[in-house]
Scaffold this active site. Sequence first.
Site, short mmCIF file in Angstrom:
data_model
loop_
_atom_site.label_atom_id
_atom_site.label_comp_id
_atom_site.label_asym_id
_atom_site.label_seq_id
_atom_site.Cartn_x
_atom_site.Cartn_y
_atom_site.Cartn_z
N ARG A 63 -5.96 -2.37 9.63
CA ARG A 63 -6.49 -3.73 9.46
C ARG A 63 -6.34 -4.55 10.72
O ARG A 63 -7.26 -5.22 11.16
CB ARG A 63 -5.72 -4.38 8.31
CG ARG A 63 -6.42 -5.45 7.57
CD ARG A 63 -5.61 -5.91 6.41
NE ARG A 63 -4.33 -5.20 6.29
CZ ARG A 63 -3.61 -5.16 5.19
NH1 ARG A 63 -4.03 -5.75 4.11
NH2 ARG A 63 -2.46 -4.51 5.15
N ASP A 112 4.98 -4.77 6.08
CA ASP A 112 5.50 -6.09 6.46
C ASP A 112 5.52 -7.10 5.30
O ASP A 112 6.43 -7.92 5.20
CB ASP A 112 4.82 -6.66 7.70
CG ASP A 112 3.31 -6.74 7.56
OD1 ASP A 112 2.78 -6.24 6.53
OD2 ASP A 112 2.67 -7.32 8.45
N ARG A 163 1.25 -5.36 -5.39
CA ARG A 163 1.44 -6.54 -4.54
C ARG A 163 1.65 -7.71 -5.49
O ARG A 163 0.83 -7.94 -6.36
CB ARG A 163 0.22 -6.76 -3.65
CG ARG A 163 0.03 -5.65 -2.64
CD ARG A 163 -1.00 -6.02 -1.58
NE ARG A 163 -1.04 -5.03 -0.52
CZ ARG A 163 -1.93 -4.04 -0.43
NH1 ARG A 163 -2.88 -3.94 -1.33
NH2 ARG A 163 -1.88 -3.19 0.56
N ASP A 173 -0.25 2.55 8.68
CA ASP A 173 -0.77 1.82 9.84
C ASP A 173 0.11 1.87 11.09
O ASP A 173 -0.34 1.55 12.19
CB ASP A 173 -1.00 0.34 9.48
CG ASP A 173 -2.19 0.17 8.55
OD1 ASP A 173 -2.99 1.12 8.43
OD2 ASP A 173 -2.32 -0.91 7.95
N ASP A 207 2.41 -0.15 11.99
CA ASP A 207 2.38 -1.48 12.61
C ASP A 207 3.68 -2.25 12.43
O ASP A 207 3.68 -3.48 12.34
CB ASP A 207 1.20 -2.30 12.04
CG ASP A 207 1.27 -2.45 10.53
OD1 ASP A 207 2.09 -1.75 9.89
OD2 ASP A 207 0.50 -3.25 9.98
N GLY A 235 0.84 -1.21 0.00
CA GLY A 235 0.00 0.00 0.00
C GLY A 235 0.87 1.25 0.00
O GLY A 235 1.86 1.31 0.71
N THR A 252 4.12 2.80 5.64
CA THR A 252 2.72 2.38 5.75
C THR A 252 2.04 3.33 6.72
O THR A 252 2.65 3.74 7.71
CB THR A 252 2.57 0.93 6.25
OG1 THR A 252 1.22 0.74 6.69
CG2 THR A 252 3.48 0.59 7.41
#
Length: 328
Positions: free
Chosen positions: A176, A107, A76, A132, A134, A15, A130
């Site tokens: 997510r 990741d 991806r 996120d 994360d 992303g 990203t």
Amino acid sequence: MSKTIKKIAVLTSGGDSPGMNAAIRAVVRTCAYHNIECIGVYRGYEGLMEGDFKEMNARSVKGIINKGGTILKSARSKEFRTKEGREKAHNILLEAKVDALVTIGGDGTFTGAMIFSQEFNFPIMGIPGTIDNDIVGTTHTLGFDTALNTVVDAIDKIRDTASSHNRLFFVEVMGRDVGHIALNAGIAGGAEEILIPEEDLGLDRLVESLKRSRKSGKSSSIVVVAEGDKIGKNIFELKDYVDQNMDGYDVRVSVLGHMQRGGAPSCFDRVLASRMGVKAVESLLEGKTNSMVGLLNGKMELTPIEKAIKGKTKINLELLRVSDIMST
Ligand code: F6P
């Protein structure tokens, strides 16, 4: 510095996130600074397997520090998950005389990079990009800060309608598997409740809390919900549940979606991207590999890529408590 690395390739994968262009610029310009050749790889690992390359110099990255998305495009790739796909990529890199690879992504991107690096003993350096946040090994991933500002701006606007119509809004934000965006933007946007994947608030507690605040005089409310929220209901089911179990509010849903990934990177993300790009290239030149650059205690540090992928970021419990107190 090691003399073995003369040419570095850079790609973005997974992303997109604001700050990726600033990171590409930093990688390219650090290569130029050290008289290293640099090539950009289009469409992540897909382009890597096809040799979709472009030679880049300091001028190729002019005017992009302020641009969202990624000029190298992103994808991806299923094929890169296979040994054959990775072999293809390795042969193409050898043919193009590329000595090392900088991968910018999350990741999934790092998992591919790590396997590739181990299989072919190929020098790899990761830059975490990203929204996120994360990834273990950095307090901030590229794009997180910009996404927070985008989300807070959206919540502020939704609040205008919420208060004008005495409405309760459920606002879904990205994340997510993690609630970093929801928790931070929720506090900054003055949310009544924040639902995140790491904590199970429970539907009853949610309704109780909303009833309490209604009684205390609140005429409108915002509930921020991370897309991976643990209550297990999607945001429209949440709305229905609250509609059925409490009176007094006109309930609405707003799903922010991919607008959170776009836009000009914040000052913080531009500076972070620039620092990460410099650190990534210079670490490769120092002979380091299979690592990710990150911001830890204000400094640029390296973390083994395996640790970055396998670790799980923790939610800041102090922020949870602050959010509870703020909704009093
Ligand atoms: O960039 C990360 C992320 O925003 C997740 O929070 C979200 O689930 C996912 O990307 C959606 O991305 P896509 O639509 O590209 O699959």
